[in-house]
Write an enzyme that holds these catalytic residues in place. Structure first.
Site, mmCIF file in Angstrom:
data_model
loop_
_atom_site.group_PDB
_atom_site.id
_atom_site.type_symbol
_atom_site.label_atom_id
_atom_site.label_comp_id
_atom_site.label_asym_id
_atom_site.label_seq_id
_atom_site.Cartn_x
_atom_site.Cartn_y
_atom_site.Cartn_z
ATOM 1 N N CYS A 1 19.620 6.169 -1.440
ATOM 2 C CA CYS A 1 19.331 4.186 -2.243
ATOM 3 C C CYS A 1 17.704 3.991 -1.039
ATOM 4 C CB CYS A 1 20.345 3.796 -1.974
ATOM 5 S SG CYS A 1 21.002 3.059 -1.181
ATOM 6 N N GLY A 2 17.845 2.766 -1.337
ATOM 7 C CA GLY A 2 17.187 2.043 -0.666
ATOM 8 C C GLY A 2 17.131 1.841 1.132
ATOM 9 N N THR A 3 17.783 1.546 1.249
ATOM 10 C CA THR A 3 19.458 1.859 2.108
ATOM 11 C C THR A 3 20.347 2.655 2.829
ATOM 12 O OG1 THR A 3 21.196 -0.123 1.285
ATOM 13 C CG2 THR A 3 19.390 -1.189 2.420
ATOM 14 N N GLY A 4 20.610 3.407 1.365
ATOM 15 C CA GLY A 4 22.139 4.634 2.176
ATOM 16 C C GLY A 4 23.320 3.985 2.026
ATOM 17 N N LEU A 5 23.514 2.084 1.762
ATOM 18 C CA LEU A 5 24.381 1.615 1.904
ATOM 19 C C LEU A 5 25.418 1.763 0.471
ATOM 20 C CD1 LEU A 5 23.247 -1.293 4.128
ATOM 21 C CD2 LEU A 5 24.333 0.615 5.013
ATOM 22 N N HIS B 1 39.608 16.600 16.034
ATOM 23 C CA HIS B 1 39.634 15.983 15.118
ATOM 24 C C HIS B 1 39.558 15.575 13.456
ATOM 25 C CE1 HIS B 1 36.707 14.542 18.031
ATOM 26 N NE2 HIS B 1 35.798 15.776 18.534
ATOM 27 N N HIS C 1 32.499 15.270 14.616
ATOM 28 C CA HIS C 1 33.963 14.429 14.615
ATOM 29 C C HIS C 1 34.449 14.035 13.682
ATOM 30 C CE1 HIS C 1 32.843 13.592 19.217
ATOM 31 N NE2 HIS C 1 32.363 14.324 18.584
ATOM 32 N N ASN C 2 33.201 14.116 12.463
ATOM 33 C CA ASN C 2 34.046 13.423 10.698
ATOM 34 C C ASN C 2 33.594 14.142 9.757
ATOM 35 O OD1 ASN C 2 32.178 10.823 12.098
ATOM 36 N ND2 ASN C 2 34.508 10.603 12.878
ATOM 37 N N ARG D 1 13.775 3.605 2.777
ATOM 38 C CA ARG D 1 13.541 1.313 3.629
ATOM 39 C C ARG D 1 13.764 1.581 5.015
ATOM 40 N NH1 ARG D 1 15.345 -1.181 -2.223
ATOM 41 N NH2 ARG D 1 14.233 -0.777 -3.242
ATOM 42 N N ASP E 1 18.616 6.835 -6.193
ATOM 43 C CA ASP E 1 18.460 6.121 -7.776
ATOM 44 C C ASP E 1 16.917 5.488 -7.142
ATOM 45 O OD1 ASP E 1 17.717 4.370 -5.123
ATOM 46 O OD2 ASP E 1 19.133 2.536 -5.496
ATOM 47 N N HIS E 2 16.520 4.350 -7.128
ATOM 48 C CA HIS E 2 14.876 4.667 -7.515
ATOM 49 C C HIS E 2 14.136 4.065 -6.291
ATOM 50 C CE1 HIS E 2 16.667 0.526 -7.666
ATOM 51 N NE2 HIS E 2 15.694 0.294 -7.510
ATOM 52 N N ARG F 1 42.395 13.841 12.484
ATOM 53 C CA ARG F 1 41.480 12.270 12.974
ATOM 54 C C ARG F 1 41.244 12.816 11.257
ATOM 55 N NH1 ARG F 1 39.531 12.164 18.341
ATOM 56 N NH2 ARG F 1 41.112 11.996 19.531
HETATM 57 C C1 RB5 Z 1 17.362 -0.951 -4.850
HETATM 58 O O1 RB5 Z 1 16.457 -2.053 -4.730
HETATM 59 C C2 RB5 Z 1 18.819 -1.403 -3.676
HETATM 60 O O2 RB5 Z 1 19.357 -2.393 -3.533
HETATM 61 C C3 RB5 Z 1 19.288 -0.206 -3.463
HETATM 62 O O3 RB5 Z 1 18.820 1.124 -3.661
HETATM 63 C C4 RB5 Z 1 20.354 0.401 -2.437
HETATM 64 O O4 RB5 Z 1 19.238 -0.150 -1.251
HETATM 65 C C5 RB5 Z 1 21.505 0.133 -2.461
HETATM 66 O O5 RB5 Z 1 22.411 -0.554 -1.504
#
Ligand code: RB5
Length: 146
Positions: free
Chosen positions: A65-69, A133, A98-99, A109, A8-9, A136
């Site tokens: 993305c910003g966090t990968g989350l 593995h 392992h995974n 970020r 993403d951005h 699992r």
């Molecule tokens: C975008 O602002 C941010 O939320 C996205 O890049 C990401 O970190 C979400 O998990």
């Protein structure tokens, strides 16, 4: 190995840096975008990457993305995807050994480009260890049918 990559951005600049790493490693890849830092929604990029890895068109996927989350949460909704958010080299190695992670999520970020390059190189060159593995990982797969 063929790789599909998307961001993403919030991950756009790191995606461009990771594409240079793929080029340096001479790994064929497809970039599904995004193409600039204008605001977009990360599931719109996570899902095509995850689906095309799950379908077998690509062996591995990279999502940034910003966090990968958010990318990892969306990608892991797709059957057959084991997406790992990684911010250190040891986890990059273990997510493969392992995974058997087939998608890597990075946070622009969270990790700088130098560390991200080391993570990516490790992740792309580390093989799944199999053995206990595999059992699992198979058990993770059974959860998808519940
Ligand atoms: C975008 O602002 C941010 O939320 C996205 O890049 C990401 O970190 C979400 O998990």
């Amino acid at each position: 190995m063929r790789v599909i990559i998307g961001s993403d951005h919030g991950g756009f600049q790191l995606k461009e840096a990771m594409i240079n790493v793929l080029k340096d490693m001479e790994i064929p890849f497809e970039d599904v975008g995004c193409d600039c830092q204008d605001s977009v929604d990360y599931p719109d990029y996570a899902l095509p990457v995850a689906r095309r890895v799950a379908d077998g068109e690509f062996e591995r996927g990279i999502l940034i993305c910003g966090t990968g989350l958010g990318m990892s949460m969306a990608a892991n909704k797709v059957k057959g995807i084991r997406c790992a958010v990684v911010s250190d080299e040891f986890s990059a190695q273990m997510s493969r050994e392992h995974n058997n992670a087939n998608v890597l999520a990075l946070g622009e970020r969270v990790v700088g480009p130098g560390l991200a390059e080391k993570i990516l190189r490790t992740w792309l060159t580390t093989e799944f260890a199999g053995g206990r593995h595999q059992r699992r990982v198979d058990k993770i797969g059974t959860l998808e049918d519940e």
